[in-house]
Design a protein around this motif. Structure first.
Motif, PDB file in Angstrom:
ATOM      1  N   GLY A 171      52.120  35.608  46.439  1.00  0.00           N
ATOM      2  CA  GLY A 171      52.399  35.654  45.012  1.00  0.00           C
ATOM      3  C   GLY A 171      51.195  35.830  44.123  1.00  0.00           C
ATOM      4  O   GLY A 171      51.325  35.951  42.902  1.00  0.00           O
ATOM      5  N   TYR A 172      49.981  35.828  44.688  1.00  0.00           N
ATOM      6  CA  TYR A 172      48.792  36.087  43.890  1.00  0.00           C
ATOM      7  C   TYR A 172      48.784  37.561  43.456  1.00  0.00           C
ATOM      8  O   TYR A 172      49.244  38.433  44.198  1.00  0.00           O
ATOM      9  N   THR A 173      48.229  37.806  42.287  1.00  0.00           N
ATOM     10  CA  THR A 173      47.969  39.177  41.857  1.00  0.00           C
ATOM     11  C   THR A 173      46.484  39.455  42.000  1.00  0.00           C
ATOM     12  O   THR A 173      45.687  38.549  42.246  1.00  0.00           O
ATOM     13  N   ALA A 174      46.114  40.734  41.848  1.00  0.00           N
ATOM     14  CA  ALA A 174      44.694  41.075  41.929  1.00  0.00           C
ATOM     15  C   ALA A 174      43.903  40.316  40.872  1.00  0.00           C
ATOM     16  O   ALA A 174      42.797  39.825  41.127  1.00  0.00           O
ATOM     17  N   GLU A 175      44.463  40.191  39.671  1.00  0.00           N
ATOM     18  CA  GLU A 175      43.785  39.453  38.611  1.00  0.00           C
ATOM     19  C   GLU A 175      43.609  37.993  38.977  1.00  0.00           C
ATOM     20  O   GLU A 175      42.570  37.381  38.673  1.00  0.00           O
ATOM     21  N   ASP A 176      44.620  37.414  39.647  1.00  0.00           N
ATOM     22  CA  ASP A 176      44.506  36.010  40.062  1.00  0.00           C
ATOM     23  C   ASP A 176      43.361  35.814  41.046  1.00  0.00           C
ATOM     24  O   ASP A 176      42.606  34.844  40.957  1.00  0.00           O
ATOM     25  N   LEU A 177      43.223  36.766  41.978  1.00  0.00           N
ATOM     26  CA  LEU A 177      42.164  36.642  42.970  1.00  0.00           C
ATOM     27  C   LEU A 177      40.786  36.835  42.339  1.00  0.00           C
ATOM     28  O   LEU A 177      39.835  36.119  42.681  1.00  0.00           O
ATOM     29  N   HIS A 178      40.670  37.805  41.415  1.00  0.00           N
ATOM     30  CA  HIS A 178      39.394  37.973  40.712  1.00  0.00           C
ATOM     31  C   HIS A 178      39.029  36.688  39.978  1.00  0.00           C
ATOM     32  O   HIS A 178      37.874  36.243  40.000  1.00  0.00           O
ATOM     33  N   ALA A 192      27.215  35.211  41.484  1.00  0.00           N
ATOM     34  CA  ALA A 192      28.007  36.327  40.958  1.00  0.00           C
ATOM     35  C   ALA A 192      28.879  36.907  42.071  1.00  0.00           C
ATOM     36  O   ALA A 192      28.451  37.010  43.226  1.00  0.00           O
ATOM     37  N   VAL A 193      30.098  37.273  41.721  1.00  0.00           N
ATOM     38  CA  VAL A 193      31.027  37.832  42.705  1.00  0.00           C
ATOM     39  C   VAL A 193      30.522  39.210  43.116  1.00  0.00           C
ATOM     40  O   VAL A 193      30.327  40.083  42.254  1.00  0.00           O
ATOM     41  N   PRO A 194      30.305  39.474  44.388  1.00  0.00           N
ATOM     42  CA  PRO A 194      29.812  40.782  44.832  1.00  0.00           C
ATOM     43  C   PRO A 194      30.794  41.900  44.459  1.00  0.00           C
ATOM     44  O   PRO A 194      32.017  41.710  44.455  1.00  0.00           O
ATOM     45  N   GLN A 195      30.222  43.060  44.163  1.00  0.00           N
ATOM     46  CA  GLN A 195      31.061  44.193  43.790  1.00  0.00           C
ATOM     47  C   GLN A 195      31.972  44.601  44.948  1.00  0.00           C
ATOM     48  O   GLN A 195      33.104  45.024  44.738  1.00  0.00           O
ATOM     49  N   GLY A 196      31.477  44.463  46.177  1.00  0.00           N
ATOM     50  CA  GLY A 196      32.289  44.834  47.332  1.00  0.00           C
ATOM     51  C   GLY A 196      33.563  44.006  47.427  1.00  0.00           C
ATOM     52  O   GLY A 196      34.613  44.509  47.855  1.00  0.00           O
ATOM     53  N   LEU A 197      33.512  42.748  47.034  1.00  0.00           N
ATOM     54  CA  LEU A 197      34.699  41.906  47.070  1.00  0.00           C
ATOM     55  C   LEU A 197      35.715  42.357  46.027  1.00  0.00           C
ATOM     56  O   LEU A 197      36.916  42.426  46.301  1.00  0.00           O
ATOM     57  N   SER A 198      35.225  42.726  44.843  1.00  0.00           N
ATOM     58  CA  SER A 198      36.137  43.221  43.807  1.00  0.00           C
ATOM     59  C   SER A 198      36.814  44.513  44.255  1.00  0.00           C
ATOM     60  O   SER A 198      38.025  44.699  44.062  1.00  0.00           O
TER      61      SER A 198
END
Length: 814
Positions: free
Chosen positions: A571-578, A588-594
């Motif tokens: 039920g997570y969305t991409a926005e939820d995971l970000h 900082a969140v790595p760009q590869g993860l995004s």
């Protein structure tokens, strides 16, 4: 002075009886009918055996001294015991035993009611001789009981010395060996005339008691022990102890006693993490319950590989989790439509129990406390897993063959020895075993491998660190076996030092553990480092969106396409995971993860699966054509109904969903309205195993009752004694006779009759004759054997025979 043992029990003070019940808890399990029943049970062979198992080596030696110095009437005296324990005259190398040590041992034997009477007339409970045998201190029977010729020999000291001095060296060696004990030896039925045994037998120094058996007379054995005394070498203090009785291990105290706590805390944290991983793996892929009731070797190996531990450690984790109520057995499910014939039931499976969810959400110290206390008290011996039973069958984890009623007593004894060492001092395994052998020589015989297993398991559970008992481990040991605090805590739930709802031992451990962390470090290679134990909410999030790679104080996880897809399915969305990674990551969140999250999210839900038997649809005709042409999906039998719809006639929706995901696609189920079904799948939980819920408590554990409760039991027994004595009137019928009813009454009656035979006291016996009529007779038992009681009628002085199975009860008169 009490005329019988029963009178002695009746004459004890309430406080003395309460202490007796605390020291010998089997006396009130189940509760006897009155004090006469208590006295009978205290003299029974089983109860006396358990009491003897509590005695240390010196107490057993003093008990042998009392048995050895008895006169023909069965009485000894404290002065006689002091005389034979004074040591060998003129031998400075043989330590002398202090009178105070002997008096203390006799006092303990009296408190346990193994010995009774005054200092001038000590008596031993008859069952003691039945349990310990007829050879006190390893000495044979008196010469007068063995042979007249032998009695004449030992009655002439000069002749005895001459015969002994003339013995050939081989014959003298036989005597010296038998003098150490035991005093009996085996030989051929007819030893050669020139053999040492034949020489000794011919001169009355050995007595042939049976074909192939000889015995050394007591007087000769005592003469041969002139260098050590009649009882041999005595052991008033434990091995390595000083004259004050304090232990003095060879190793010096650790410079930092807190080192043991620190090492133990690390092991405790690792235990909780591994157990959690084991139960998670068991929930993801349940293990089949074998017909014999245990877990198969293949399932045990699979779980061990998943968690990254050896099979023996995996078995320990499973057994402890099961004892803590975290593992249950789920009944097999039958599948089928209503009105249709259901599919055959599958096997029952081991799964995490309903209590697991609450345990997983508790604090780290609280979870450890649940596991450690379960291990301490469980009647299971995990070290048996992987061994062979009496039928040469492999013993599996969670099998009934692993049950051992004495396992809690072993742990209590071994850890109790560690608790006597100074803080931070780690005795070696051999030192611990030597102390155990002194503390409980009868009980510990043959248990050395089990005691070593206990030491290894205690280290794994974090109860010990660097070989020494931790402070919180000692607190747990006290909590588990000491009686509860009075009125404000009748159940013993709280303990000294408890804080934040945690027992005292868990609170001490919590002070040593690192604080739970709420943030992580996300690396460029998509690894997630958790610098400490995660708080419960963070742990649940990591379990969903990452794959674990390593455990410990600082665990490492990794984000993968599968873990992201699993989170989207829940039920997570991409926005939820970000947002989740941005909120939880210190870096900082790595760009590869995004990019990974967005890439998986774009493909997620491109295929929809519903129920026809099952159908698959997509707005992307190219994707539908790709799925139809994929050879890996041939087994599910897809067929095109429309450019954007495929139907599956041979597989259910869940099977089709799993097959597509295994092939690398990202389908999602949908409901009849066409809406996506995105929920985290609920893990099926099993009820707690009934075999564990009804498992017997430790039968050898100290009685955990407060003093007021014990005094209340004593008061009830005295009241029942008065009531029963008032009801004992001659006359027929159960109303005027002995109590009637049940296996317990019959068992207690047998114990009372055995006591009456020993004490030669009258007994009122309840009896059912061949016509089914109940009668009551006042008799004086003579003997019990071959299924019958032979007793003299008090009124007619005639001998009667009663079938034991027809006796319904018995009460001692007087």
């Amino acid at each position: 002075m009490a005329s019988t043992f029963t009178d002695l029990v009746r004459g004890q003070s309430d406080e003395a009886l309460a202490e007796l019940l605390r020291a010998r808890p089997d006396l009130i399990v189940p509760l006897p009918g009155d004090l006469s029943g208590l006295a009978a049970r205290a003299q029974s062979r089983l109860s006396v055996t358990r009491a003897l198992d509590q005695l240390n080596q010196f107490q057993l030696e003093i008990l042998d001294g009392i048995r050895l110095t008895r006169d023909p009437t069965g009485h000894s005296s404290l002065d006689q015991v002091l005389a034979i324990t004074a040591g060998a005259p003129g031998r400075a190398d043989v330590p002398r035993v202090e009178a105070g040590q002997v008096r203390a041992a006799v006092r303990q034997l009296r408190q346990l009611l193994l010995v009774y009477g005054t200092d001038e007339a000590l008596q031993v409970v008859a069952a003691v001789d039945e349990v310990l045998g007829p050879h006190p201190a390893g000495l044979g029977r008196p010469a007068a009981e063995l042979s007249e010729a032998c009695a004449a020999l030992v009655g002439d000291p000069a002749r005895l010395r001459r015969t002994l001095l003339s013995a050939p060296p081989a014959a003298r060696a036989v005597l010296e060996r038998l003098a150490v004990g035991p005093p009996v030896g085996a030989t051929t039925d007819e030893p050669a005339a020139d053999s040492p045994v034949a020489w000794l037998v011919s001169r009355g120094m050995l007595i042939a008691t049976a074909p192939g058996a000889v015995e050394l007379p007591r007087e000769l054995g005592m003469l041969l022990r002139r260098d050590t005394g009649p009882l041999g070498e005595l052991h008033p203090t434990p091995p390595g102890a000083t004259s004050s009785g304090e232990s003095a291990p060879d190793q010096p105290p650790a410079p930092d006693p807190a080192a043991a706590d620190t090492a133990g805390a690390g092991a405790a944290m690792e235990l909780v993490q591994r157990t959690d991983a084991m139960l998670t793996a068991l929930g993801n892929e349940p293990a089949t319950v074998l017909r014999s009731g245990g877990m198969g070797v293949r399932d045990l190996r699979r779980l061990a590989r998943t968690v990254g531990v050896g099979e023996q450690l995996a078995a320990l984790l499973l057994e402890v989790a099961d004892a803590a109520g975290l593992i249950g057995e789920a009944e097999p499910e039958r599948r089928g439509r209503a009105g249709a014939r259901s599919e055959p039931a599958q096997e029952a499976t081991f799964r995490p129990a309903a209590a697991y969810d609450n345990w997983a959400g508790a604090s780290l110290a609280g979870r450890w406390h649940t596991l450690a206390k379960a291990w301490l008290l469980m009647t299971r011996q995990p070290g048996l897993v992987g061994q062979r039973d009496a039928r040469d069958r492999l013993i599996g984890a969670l099998a009934t063959e692993v049950t051992r009623s004495g396992a809690p007593a072993t742990r209590r004894t071994v850890l109790g020895v560690l608790a006597t060492a100074p803080a931070g001092v780690a005795p070696s395994a051999d030192e611990v075993l030597a102390l155990v052998a002194w503390r409980a020589p009868r009980w510990s015989a043959g248990r050395e491998p089990t005691a070593r297993q206990v030491l290894a398991e205690a280290a794994t559970l974090g109860l010990t660190g660097r070989g020494a008992l931790t402070s919180y481990g000692a607190a747990l040991l006290a909590e588990a076996h000491q009686p509860p605090e009075p009125e404000d805590d009748p159940l013993g739930v709280r303990a000294a030092g408890a804080a934040d709802g945690l027992p005292g031992s868990a609170a001490r451990l919590a002070e040593l553990l690192p604080e739970p962390v709420a943030e992580v470090l996300v690396q460029a290679d998509l690894s997630v480092v958790v610098p400490g134990p995660p708080e419960p909410l963070l742990a649940a999030e990591l379990e969903l969106v990452t794959e674990p790679e390593s455990a410990g104080g600082g665990s490492v996880h990794r984000v993968t396409r599968e873990s992201v897809r699993r989170a989207l399915d829940a039920g997570y969305t991409a926005e939820d995971l970000h947002s989740l990674f941005k909120r939880r990551s210190r870096t900082a969140v790595p760009q590869g993860l995004s990019y990974l999250i967005d890439d998986v999210a774009r493909a997620h839900g491109g295929l929809r699966i519903g129920t026809a038997t099952a159908y698959l649809r997509s707005d992307d005709e190219t994707l539908v054509a790709q799925v139809l042409a994929d050879r890996r999906l041939a087994e599910v039998g897809l067929r095109r109904l429309a450019p954007t719809v495929l139907i599956c006639a041979s597989a259910s929706r869940n099977r089709l969903l799993a097959t597509l995901r295994e092939a690398g696609y990202a389908p999602v189920p949908e409901d009849p309205s066409g809406a996506m079904v995105l929920v985290k799948p609920r893990t099926r939980r099993a009820p707690a195993r009934s075999a564990r819920a009804t498992a017997p408590a430790d039968p050898f554990a100290p009685l955990r009752m407060a003093a007021p409760r014990l005094l209340g039991i004593v008061e009830d027994l005295r009241r029942a004694e008065t009531h029963h004595r008032a009801r004992r009137r001659p006359g027929p019928g159960a109303a005027n006779g002995a109590p009637v009813g049940g296996a317990q009454a019959h068992t207690e009656a047998m114990a009372i009759l055995q006591q009456a035979v020993r004490d030669k006291t009258p007994v009122r016996v309840g009896y059912v004759d061949g016509h089914g009529s109940r009668t009551s007779r006042l008799v004086r038992p003579v003997s019990i054997g071959a299924g019958y009681l032979r007793a003299e009628d008090e009124r007619s002085d005639t001998l009667h025979t009663f079938a034991l199975h027809r006796i319904t009860g018995a009460t001692i008169e007087g």
